[in-house]
Design an enzyme around this catalytic site. Structure first.
Site, PDB file in Angstrom:
ATOM      1  N   GLU A 293       0.831  -1.233  -0.065  1.00  0.00           N
ATOM      2  CA  GLU A 293      -0.226   0.150  -0.060  1.00  0.00           C
ATOM      3  C   GLU A 293       0.798   1.231  -0.052  1.00  0.00           C
ATOM      4  OE1 GLU A 293      -2.894  -0.691   3.357  1.00  0.00           O
ATOM      5  OE2 GLU A 293      -4.048  -1.898   1.953  1.00  0.00           O
ATOM      6  N   ASP A 372      -8.259  -9.034   4.141  1.00  0.00           N
ATOM      7  CA  ASP A 372      -8.070  -7.789   5.082  1.00  0.00           C
ATOM      8  C   ASP A 372      -9.375  -7.809   6.301  1.00  0.00           C
ATOM      9  OD1 ASP A 372      -7.056  -5.612   6.127  1.00  0.00           O
ATOM     10  OD2 ASP A 372      -7.406  -4.488   4.305  1.00  0.00           O
ATOM     11  N   GLU A 400     -12.311  -1.825  12.109  1.00  0.00           N
ATOM     12  CA  GLU A 400     -12.511  -1.295  10.896  1.00  0.00           C
ATOM     13  C   GLU A 400     -13.630  -1.883  10.199  1.00  0.00           C
ATOM     14  OE1 GLU A 400      -8.752  -1.700   8.670  1.00  0.00           O
ATOM     15  OE2 GLU A 400      -9.747  -0.622   6.942  1.00  0.00           O
TER      16      GLU A 400
HETATM   17  O1  GCW Z   1      -7.070  -2.945   6.556  1.00  0.00           O
HETATM   18  C1  GCW Z   1      -6.082  -2.092   6.004  1.00  0.00           C
HETATM   19  C2  GCW Z   1      -6.331  -0.595   6.388  1.00  0.00           C
HETATM   20  C3  GCW Z   1      -5.237   0.121   6.386  1.00  0.00           C
HETATM   21  C4  GCW Z   1      -4.073  -0.390   7.178  1.00  0.00           C
HETATM   22  C5  GCW Z   1      -3.641  -1.708   6.250  1.00  0.00           C
HETATM   23  C6  GCW Z   1      -2.486  -2.361   6.908  1.00  0.00           C
HETATM   24  C7  GCW Z   1      -2.545   0.612   8.335  1.00  0.00           C
HETATM   25  O2  GCW Z   1      -7.519  -0.314   5.809  1.00  0.00           O
HETATM   26  O3  GCW Z   1      -5.388   1.307   7.053  1.00  0.00           O
HETATM   27  O4  GCW Z   1      -2.693   0.338   7.021  1.00  0.00           O
HETATM   28  O5  GCW Z   1      -4.830  -2.431   6.319  1.00  0.00           O
HETATM   29  O6  GCW Z   1      -3.148  -3.496   7.532  1.00  0.00           O
HETATM   30  O7  GCW Z   1      -1.443  -2.262   6.753  1.00  0.00           O
END
Ligand code: GCW
Length: 678
Positions: A293, A372, A400
């Protein structure tokens, strides 16, 4: 807007309310132990004695609570006056000693005894007694399944324009940082550390894995302030870790390259790490999100992740430090038109070929699922496949994707299912035992007066700690412990009400959100509330592929992306087969027509309609329960939960309306229940 300078000191309940000190108070206490954490043990008794009386006694025979650390003091002088419980606990320890962090808790003739091999074990024993009250009669043996039990904070030093003070934080601001600095007043950190220690957490990474330029400097010129945090955590047996930027040698050191094969890069990490240990002798290590990311990583230099971790591992090794290297590596710029790329496959493809190539002090940190932290995912194939690498399983306590601490969603049952998963079928070891590097979770606390935004979300923090200590413990029993500890004055009826609200709250959340394991359908960016196609035509790799005929992702080997083939037998075949795939994951593995009949007997489309309507009814029922008698719950907690249930019901209704309307419009198939679409 809350001020990020303000840290609440309000005394709202936690699982260690003042009253729990009664469990240690008004007692004659004998401590036969040495070691740095014994002072913390004494301070717990002093706190209890201030509130409820009691005293320390010299003679073991006079004591009602005895704490013994065998390691330091050799054989304890036993005599006729030594309480029977002491004999029992020592004998138990002699025949099968507990490990460094373990303890025996024995109780007989109104005398409670804690016997541990180290001061750390003694602290855990005393905090257990504090949290759980009188031990039943007999001797109980406790020790953690794994040595590393950790929380990661996604805290920023400055308020990030998009992500705020805490990335994916729903509990106010950071307890560690404000205005680009480490907070001067760390009292809340100290109280947090006590809570964590009481459920066995022994490591905390204080900053976001997305390491922006300000936070990168925690490793260098901010070290004296980091050391202040470490000083506050240390008395509770907690080691501090830092998330670091892979490109630190260029970002902070002025080097031209961060290529992990360059001697200058090794040297930079060595010197930086030596300086960390000069300030923090018990520093835990580094957490790294690399090539993920937008974070920099070894791919920039054509190196593997094992090569990338090497300089950090080599620098930490002489000091006993470890690298948590995250396996959350995937292409977040993929082409949604390309149906062959599958984000679920990425971590396996990157990491399994490197099995056995990581340095000994590298822990590969793997999210529990291949995507995720969705409300429902199969388990990550990486966890089963890395057999020569130390693996930590990562959970997300911060909600989240599970209601953002506006919805009540107790995640213990979800985590239990994952921890009990058996890669090799029913006779194989549970996933929990493959977590040789223990467990890590993203924390959910902040400056909020209730710590966690939703007061009931504290149960998730508690459950993560308890499960990381005892991964196969029953998650509803853990919840019961939490309820009794947090609300000691509740009667049976109120405890039943709390169970009715929390026990199946994860199942309820699942009902009204993305169906049958397909995931996402959240609003892009902040991820709260429904947006079925929000991510459908984006580069993020999280699709559901709904069209007029059907929905779901074909991840079979025969016709799909092949992800199912990353599982060993029997799962590979079970997930591959539409007939055998469990209902709750059918849309994760298969693209099916809307009239496909599930094992439950319902068609996919009718399942979607029914579960969504049910989910909203569940929330309305919770609201009713919460409005009933709740003796022993303080008014502030009650009011906050009441207010949040209004939002949960609104949001669940919004999910229901959008999902049912979306699928009606796509499929043209009406709800057999006759409920409206829009
Ligand atoms: O779930 C996603 C999140 C990001 C996060 C990423 C990760 C810290 O939306 O905000 O970044 O995973 O785990 O690195």
């Amino acid at each position: 807007m809350t001020s990020h300078r303000k840290v609440s000191r309000a005394e709202h309940p936690t699982w260690l309310p003042k009253e729990s000190s009664r469990n240690l108070g008004d007692k004659r206490v004998h401590i036969a132990a040495t070691g740095p954490l014994v002072e913390t043990v004494r301070s717990e008794f002093r706190r209890a004695m201030r509130l409820f009386g009691g005293s320390f006694v010299e003679k073991i025979g006079d004591a009602e609570i005895v704490v013994i650390v065998t390691g330091d003091q050799g054989p304890v002088g036993l005599d006729d006056e030594t309480p029977a419980a002491v004999h029992e606990a020592l004998a138990a320890h002699a025949s099968e000693p507990v490990s460094a962090e373990g303890y025996f808790l024995a109780n007989r003739d109104s005398v409670s005894v804690i016997v541990a091999a180290t001061d750390r074990g003694a602290l855990y024993g005393v905090l257990d007694l504090l949290r759980s009250g009188e031990p039943g009669s007999g001797t109980r043996r406790e020790e953690p399944a794994h040595a590393i039990r950790m929380l990661d904070h996604w805290d920023n030093m400055t308020v990030h324009p998009v992500m705020g003070a805490v990335e994916r934080g729903y509990s106010g601001d950071s307890i560690f940082f404000a205005d680009g600095e480490v907070r001067r007043d760390l009292d809340r950190v100290s109280r947090y550390a006590r809570l964590l220690a009481s459920v066995g957490i022994n490591r905390v990474a204080i900053n976001n894995v997305n390491v922006h330029s300000t936070e990168a400097r925690l490793l260098t010129d901010k070290l004296p302030d980091v050391a202040r945090i470490a000083d506050v955590l240390r008395p509770w047996g907690i080691r501090l870790h830092l998330s670091v930027n892979f490109a630190s040698p260029t970002l902070l050191g002025g080097l031209a390259s961060a290529d992990p094969l360059l001697p200058a890069v090794h040297e930079w990490w060595r010197q930086a790490t030596d300086r960390v240990y000069d300030s923090i002798p018990d520093f835990g290590g580094y957490v790294v999100k690399a090539d993920s990311e937008g974070q920099p990583g070894p791919f920039t230099y054509g190196r593997t992740h094992a090569e990338g971790a090497e300089p950090l591992a080599v620098a930490l090794a002489p000091h006993g430090g470890i690298v948590h290297w995250r396996a959350f590596v995937y292409d977040h710029r993929q082409d949604w038109r390309d149906r062959s790329t599958d984000r679920a496959k990425a971590a396996f493809d990157h990491f399994v070929p490197l099995d056995g190539k990581f340095a000994d002090n590298v822990v590969v940190q793997v999210k529990h699922g291949p995507m995720d932290f969705q409300v429902r995912e199969p388990v990550s194939t990486v966890i089963g496949a890395l057999t020569k690498t130390t693996v930590a399983v990562e959970f997300q306590v911060t909600q989240e994707y599970t209601g953002q601490q506006k919805h009540v969603c107790y995640l213990g049952p979800a985590w239990s299912e994952i921890l009990r998963f058996r890669f090799g079928g029913s006779d194989a070891a549970p996933l929990a035992s493959l977590a040789t590097g223990g467990f890590v979770a993203v924390s959910n606390v902040g400056t909020d007066e209730f710590w966690t935004g939703h007061p009931l979300a504290q149960s998730n923090l508690y459950a993560f700690g308890r499960l990381s200590w005892e991964p196969l413990a029953d998650s509803i029993e853990i919840l019961d412990e939490w309820i009794r500890a947090t609300f000691p004055d509740t009667d049976d009826g109120t405890r039943a009400a709390l169970h009715a609200v929390l026990d199946s709250s994860w199942a309820t959340y699942e009902k009204y959100t993305a169906p049958l394991g397909v995931g996402f359908m959240v609003r892009p960016g902040h991820h709260y509330g429904p947006d079925v196609d929000g991510y459908e035509y984006t580069p993020w790799g999280t699709y559901h592929f709904a069209d007029r005929d059907g929905v779901g992702v074909d991840r079979t080997q025969t016709t799909g992306t092949g992800f199912a083939g990353q599982y060993p037998s029997p799962w590979r075949a079970r997930y591959e087969s539409l007939a055998e795939c469990p209902d709750e994951l059918v849309l994760f593995f298969h693209h099916v027509p809307y009239d496909h009949v599930l094992h439950s007997g319902s068609s996919v489309i009718q399942h979607i309609y029914d579960t969504h309507a049910d989910g909203v009814e569940d929330v309305a029922r919770l609201q009713g329960i919460w409005a009933g008698p709740t003796q022993g719950i303080d008014s502030a907690t009650h009011a906050r939960v009441t207010q949040l249930l209004v939002e949960q019901l609104r949001s669940a209704g919004e999910w229901n309306d959008q999902i049912r309307t979306y699928f009606f419009r796509k499929s043209g198939l009406a709800d057999a229940g006759g409920r409206p679409h829009f």
